[in-house]
Design a protein around this motif. Structure first.
Motif, mmCIF file in Angstrom:
data_model
loop_
_atom_site.group_PDB
_atom_site.id
_atom_site.type_symbol
_atom_site.label_atom_id
_atom_site.label_comp_id
_atom_site.label_asym_id
_atom_site.label_seq_id
_atom_site.Cartn_x
_atom_site.Cartn_y
_atom_site.Cartn_z
ATOM 1 N N UNK A 31 0.851 -1.194 0.000
ATOM 2 C CA UNK A 31 0.000 0.000 0.000
ATOM 3 C C UNK A 31 0.893 1.252 0.000
ATOM 4 N N UNK A 32 0.385 2.385 -0.513
ATOM 5 C CA UNK A 32 1.213 3.593 -0.547
ATOM 6 C C UNK A 32 1.848 3.927 0.810
ATOM 7 N N UNK A 33 1.100 3.727 1.901
ATOM 8 C CA UNK A 33 1.648 4.126 3.208
ATOM 9 C C UNK A 33 2.823 3.249 3.636
ATOM 10 N N UNK A 34 2.971 2.071 3.025
ATOM 11 C CA UNK A 34 4.123 1.223 3.356
ATOM 12 C C UNK A 34 5.212 1.291 2.290
ATOM 13 N N UNK A 35 5.007 2.168 1.272
ATOM 14 C CA UNK A 35 6.108 2.412 0.356
ATOM 15 C C UNK A 35 5.909 2.068 -1.097
ATOM 16 N N UNK A 36 4.635 2.008 -1.585
ATOM 17 C CA UNK A 36 4.390 1.687 -2.985
ATOM 18 C C UNK A 36 5.233 2.570 -3.910
ATOM 19 N N UNK A 37 5.796 2.033 -4.968
ATOM 20 C CA UNK A 37 5.636 0.653 -5.454
ATOM 21 C C UNK A 37 6.675 -0.308 -4.886
ATOM 22 N N UNK A 38 7.714 0.219 -4.240
ATOM 23 C CA UNK A 38 8.786 -0.684 -3.801
ATOM 24 C C UNK A 38 9.570 -0.059 -2.665
ATOM 25 N N UNK A 39 9.888 -0.878 -1.681
ATOM 26 C CA UNK A 39 10.782 -0.423 -0.616
ATOM 27 C C UNK A 39 11.900 -1.438 -0.450
ATOM 28 N N UNK A 40 12.995 -1.009 0.117
ATOM 29 C CA UNK A 40 14.051 -1.957 0.441
ATOM 30 C C UNK A 40 13.778 -2.453 1.849
ATOM 31 N N UNK A 41 13.653 -3.767 1.983
ATOM 32 C CA UNK A 41 13.343 -4.349 3.285
ATOM 33 C C UNK A 41 14.556 -5.124 3.792
ATOM 34 N N UNK A 42 15.135 -4.632 4.907
ATOM 35 C CA UNK A 42 16.308 -5.277 5.507
ATOM 36 C C UNK A 42 16.026 -5.539 6.980
ATOM 37 N N UNK A 43 15.746 -6.796 7.368
ATOM 38 C CA UNK A 43 15.498 -7.054 8.793
ATOM 39 C C UNK A 43 16.755 -6.889 9.642
ATOM 40 N N UNK A 44 17.923 -6.728 9.000
ATOM 41 C CA UNK A 44 19.156 -6.519 9.757
ATOM 42 C C UNK A 44 19.400 -5.036 10.042
ATOM 43 N N UNK A 45 18.550 -4.169 9.530
ATOM 44 C CA UNK A 45 18.773 -2.736 9.734
ATOM 45 C C UNK A 45 17.571 -2.086 10.414
ATOM 46 N N UNK A 46 17.827 -0.979 11.101
ATOM 47 C CA UNK A 46 16.757 -0.214 11.732
ATOM 48 C C UNK A 46 15.833 0.360 10.655
ATOM 49 N N UNK A 47 14.632 0.746 11.080
ATOM 50 C CA UNK A 47 13.608 1.194 10.147
ATOM 51 C C UNK A 47 14.060 2.290 9.197
ATOM 52 N N UNK A 48 14.779 3.300 9.719
ATOM 53 C CA UNK A 48 15.118 4.451 8.866
ATOM 54 C C UNK A 48 16.096 4.090 7.755
ATOM 55 N N UNK A 49 16.720 2.910 7.829
ATOM 56 C CA UNK A 49 17.613 2.489 6.754
ATOM 57 C C UNK A 49 16.841 1.770 5.639
ATOM 58 N N UNK A 50 15.532 1.559 5.852
ATOM 59 C CA UNK A 50 14.694 0.837 4.874
ATOM 60 C C UNK A 50 13.910 1.854 4.035
#
Lengths: 219, 260
Positions: free
Chosen positions: B212-231
């Motif tokens: 959804x747009x609020x989670x970053x449409x169309x694409x986000x970089x998802x790294x569970x090894x990094x804090x949120x602001x690095x995603x």
């Protein structure tokens, strides 16, 4: 030609060695930085409902600044702590000063303290309440650092993370060990004020303001 | 906000600008912000050995330690260590919205005209459409998103592994950094080791649906090894380089490595 004295200025056993005083005060500075910056970090996302720390007693100005202090102070806390532990073990100081300690001995000395019969004449001798308190402080700091490692590097320390119950529980443990350390520090400060000689010993290495003269050392 | 360096095509200009930014002090706005936030009384008392009116001295020293910590964290990073995964039943619902702006300001990106720009040390600099990204092998993970503030939430993301994408574009996997530019003017950069981590995804889906747009449409970089602001979310361009680049929050003092 003058010959060097054959009476080396041997400090009596009650004196605190220099390495102990240095690591003690560096630890005090590190704990002050870590606790006050940690309060600021805690405030960004409180664990316990509405409970937050007043901004005026925190360090860093904002979350990013507090994190910078926290992650700079950690080096001092950990390296100094390791130096203390290593020297305490190598010099045999722990074996001499911190042990034996037993629940019975702690209760006995606590009772003597409450009834004002506990001697503080020798600042080099720790009564069993002191021993238990200092050992508690060291153990608490170890757990504080371990839980901090889990929060900081939860992927890189999987065993520690599982031992401490995962990321969220590690935060609670980190908070509780902080609270315990602050509690210890307050008690520690009160005792140091009640027995000022112990404070002098920790500052100067000897329990009096007078310097040791050669006359005193001569039999 | 000034136009970002990522929006330029000329790689040389980007490198020159990065060098200039590195050689000088922090940008004026960030510096003023830090000074305005200032140090608290406790901090000033601790600095009694320094000029207590000069918080820039403390700022510079702390920034140096933070860069040192980036290096140490690079050493600590082990690509074979995986972030914990969770069952679907543990997904946080509703998953929180988080950004440096309000939810009403979330950018709306048009899926049909969207093209991912890929520049820097890559062999193939063509732009990618969304359906081309979906044609890469897809992976799903249920992992914990940890915010720098301390809260965390478990989410389910799907998309191609970033490693697969980097290989597909013939990226120099020995390069040091990957930088990102986003439709919301956010920008950040990460180390190559984390980019190649098996759990690092170019996330196109959240909970089995397109992001959804609020989670970053169309694409986000998802790294569970990094804090949120690095995603980064709403990624429009990425850049492989050996030149260190900062990030939106990193410029204001958050640690650059920012992760586990």
């Amino acid at each position: 030609m003058p010959v060097h004295t054959t009476h080396p200025n041997r400090r009596p056993s009650s004196h605190q060695p220099l390495w102990l005083r240095v690591t003690h005060w560096l630890n005090a500075a590190a704990v002050l930085v870590m606790v006050t910056s940690g309060w600021r970090i805690y405030n960004a996302s409180p664990i316990f409902g509405d409970f937050t720390f007043p901004a005026g007693i925190t360090l860093g100005g904002w979350l990013g600044g507090a994190l910078q202090w926290h992650f700079a102070g950690m080096w001092l806390l950990v390296l100094n702590g390791l130096a203390y532990l290593l020297l305490s073990l190598l010099t045999g100081r722990w074996a001499r000063r911190m042990f034996p300690v037993s629940p019975r001995g702690v209760l006995r000395d606590a009772w003597l303290a409450i009834t004002a019969r506990l001697s503080h004449a020798d600042t080099g001798h720790y009564n069993q309440v002191q021993r238990a308190a200092y050992l508690f402080a060291v153990a608490d700091l170890v757990l504080l650092v371990a839980s901090g490692l889990v929060i900081w590097k939860s992927v890189q320390f999987p065993l520690l993370r599982d031992l401490l119950g995962g990321y969220d529980l590690a935060r609670i443990i980190h908070f509780c060990t902080m609270a315990a350390l602050v509690g210890f520090t307050i008690l520690h400060l009160v005792m140091a004020m009640l027995v000022p000689r112990s404070l002098l010993a920790m500052l100067l290495g000897r329990p009096t303001l007078q310097t040791t003269t050669s006359r005193e050392n001569t039999p | 906000m000034s136009p970002s360096i990522w929006q330029r095509d000329n790689a040389e200009a980007v490198v020159t600008e990065a060098r200039r930014m590195l050689s000088g002090p922090l940008p004026q706005a960030a510096r003023r912000q830090f000074l305005r936030r200032g140090l608290t009384l406790g901090g000033l008392a601790l600095l009694s050995g320094c000029r207590i009116d000069d918080s820039a001295t403390a700022e510079a020293a702390l920034q140096r330690v933070s860069r040192f910590n980036d290096t140490v964290q690079g050493w600590l990073f082990d690509a074979s260590r995986l972030a914990p995964t969770y069952p679907d039943s543990m997904i946080t619902r509703p998953f929180p919205f988080n950004a440096f702006y309000g939810e009403s300001e979330v950018p709306q990106v048009d899926a049909d005209t969207y093209r991912l720009e890929v520049t820097g040390l890559v062999a193939d600099k063509r732009r990618w459409r969304l359906d081309e990204l979906r044609a890469l092998p897809q992976h799903t993970q249920v992992t914990r998103h940890i915010c720098v503030e301390g809260w965390s939430a478990i989410g389910k993301w799907g998309g191609p592994r970033f490693r697969d994408f980097l290989q597909a574009v013939g990226a120099d996997l020995g390069a040091r950094y990957v930088g990102f530019q986003c439709a919301d003017n956010y920008y950040t950069s990460i180390d190559m080791a984390t980019a190649l981590h098996p759990q690092t995804l170019l996330a196109l889906d959240w909970d089995g649906q397109p992001l959804p747009p609020r989670y970053g449409f169309p694409m986000k970089l998802r790294m569970p090894t990094k804090l949120g602001y690095k995603n980064p979310k709403h990624i429009t361009a990425l850049f492989v380089s050996n030149t260190f680049n900062r990030g939106y929050w990193e410029d204001q003092g958050y640690n650059w490595f920012g992760g586990s």
